[in-house]
Scaffold this active site. Structure first.
Site, mmCIF file in Angstrom:
data_model
loop_
_atom_site.group_PDB
_atom_site.id
_atom_site.type_symbol
_atom_site.label_atom_id
_atom_site.label_comp_id
_atom_site.label_asym_id
_atom_site.label_seq_id
_atom_site.Cartn_x
_atom_site.Cartn_y
_atom_site.Cartn_z
ATOM 1 N N ASN A 9 0.861 -1.174 0.000
ATOM 2 C CA ASN A 9 0.000 0.000 0.000
ATOM 3 C C ASN A 9 0.898 1.226 0.000
ATOM 4 O O ASN A 9 1.518 1.543 1.019
ATOM 5 C CB ASN A 9 -0.895 -0.030 1.244
ATOM 6 N N LYS A 11 -0.009 4.230 -0.183
ATOM 7 C CA LYS A 11 -0.666 5.382 0.448
ATOM 8 C C LYS A 11 -0.471 6.630 -0.434
ATOM 9 O O LYS A 11 -0.463 6.509 -1.653
ATOM 10 C CB LYS A 11 -0.151 5.570 1.882
ATOM 11 N N HIS A 93 -9.468 1.106 4.958
ATOM 12 C CA HIS A 93 -8.201 1.293 5.679
ATOM 13 C C HIS A 93 -8.436 2.235 6.856
ATOM 14 O O HIS A 93 -9.227 3.181 6.765
ATOM 15 C CB HIS A 93 -7.144 1.867 4.740
ATOM 16 N N GLU A 95 -6.809 4.617 7.925
ATOM 17 C CA GLU A 95 -6.571 6.037 7.616
ATOM 18 C C GLU A 95 -7.784 6.656 6.935
ATOM 19 O O GLU A 95 -8.084 7.828 7.140
ATOM 20 C CB GLU A 95 -5.294 6.176 6.764
ATOM 21 N N GLU A 163 -5.162 -4.880 10.660
ATOM 22 C CA GLU A 163 -4.128 -3.866 10.861
ATOM 23 C C GLU A 163 -4.415 -3.108 12.155
ATOM 24 O O GLU A 163 -5.247 -2.189 12.160
ATOM 25 C CB GLU A 163 -4.120 -2.876 9.692
ATOM 26 N N GLY A 169 2.676 2.371 10.720
ATOM 27 C CA GLY A 169 3.626 3.469 10.548
ATOM 28 C C GLY A 169 4.377 3.855 11.809
ATOM 29 O O GLY A 169 5.033 4.890 11.856
ATOM 30 N N SER A 202 3.585 -2.068 10.304
ATOM 31 C CA SER A 202 5.031 -2.116 10.528
ATOM 32 C C SER A 202 5.671 -3.453 10.159
ATOM 33 O O SER A 202 6.607 -3.903 10.817
ATOM 34 C CB SER A 202 5.366 -1.736 11.977
#
Ligand code: 13P
Length: 247
Positions: A9, A11, A93, A95, A163, A169, A202
């Site tokens: 991904n 992003k 996701h 985010e 996730e 991250g 991560s």
């Protein structure tokens, strides 16, 4: 047998010049024994699909609208992703859930739209740190799974990605026991035993092998480490090794 999947991904990273990384990845892994997917920003889907044409590597989007078309400025339909060369799309996701207030019901509607267009949906879920500290992880992910999957979801058109929000991250990962606990739980809830279940958060070359050794981890959804062909290549090799294949 569930076919293992290494999904990247990107992003909101990547300009046309970064397509050299996709090209380098494809050249270094001309015949991977696992499935490999790269999800660049929407602006690069078409060009990445050209770069990866005649390779076994697939291209996916990072979101789509639930509607087939209409007055939705700035949005992209599932059919448009297909038209640009995508075969997959990441949906829900964390985010997007955080930045755009996406609910699980909206994720289910988007997933249904992706299925209608013939895309494989990579549906994401995961608990926040506050939820984990409160002992709510299994309850939260169970509810997200129940609400985020439309009736059209099958092992052929849907992949689940667990996730944990606090691991994305941050360089922090759950313990192997914590990953195993959530994956075992989610697997028991999946509508189809063949539906794949990825871990994300991560994942790096240094920890990929131990994560891929966990039962019920069918691969990874990788953020930062998917941007560089060398790093993502090492993760692909670790997944191939876990699969009993060769790198
Ligand atoms: P990182 O691998 O950068 O933690 O990102 C994980 C992720 O969000 C993939 O979708």
């Amino acid at each position: 047998m569930r076919r293992r999947l290494a999904a990247g991904n990107w992003k909101m990273h990547g300009l046309a010049t970064d397509l050299t990384e996709a090209d380098a990845l494809a050249r270094a892994h001309p015949a991977p024994t696992v499935e490999v997917l790269l999800c660049p920003p929407a602006t690069l889907i078409s060009r990445m699909a050209d770069v990866l044409a005649r390779t076994p590597l697939s291209v996916g989007g990072q979101d789509c609208h639930a509607a087939a078309s209409g007055a939705h400025t700035g949005d992209t339909s599932a059919a448009m992703l297909v038209d640009a060369g995508a075969t997959h799309v990441i949906l829900g996701h964390s985010e997007r859930r955080a930045d755009h207030g996406e609910t699980s019901a909206q994720v289910a509607a988007k997933t249904a739209a992706a299925h209608d267009a013939g895309l494989v949906a990579v549906v994401c879920l995961g608990e926040t740190e506050v939820e984990r500290d409160a002992g709510q992880t299994l309850a939260v992910v169970s509810e997200q799974l129940r609400q985020s999957l439309p009736g059209s979801a099958t092992a052929g058109n849907t992949v689940i990605a667990y996730e944990p929000v606090w691991a994305i991250g941050t360089g922090r990962t759950p313990t192997l026991e914590q990953i195993a606990e959530v994956h075992d739980h989610l697997r028991s809830l999946l509508p189809d035993h063949e539906m794949r279940l990825l871990y994300g958060g991560s994942v790096k070359p240094a920890n990929a092998a131990e994560i891929f050794a966990i039962t019920n981890v069918d691969g990874a959804l990788v953020g930062g480490a998917s941007l560089k062909a060398a790093d993502f290549g090492e993760i692909i090799a670790a997944l191939e090794a876990a699969d009993g294949g060769t790198s």
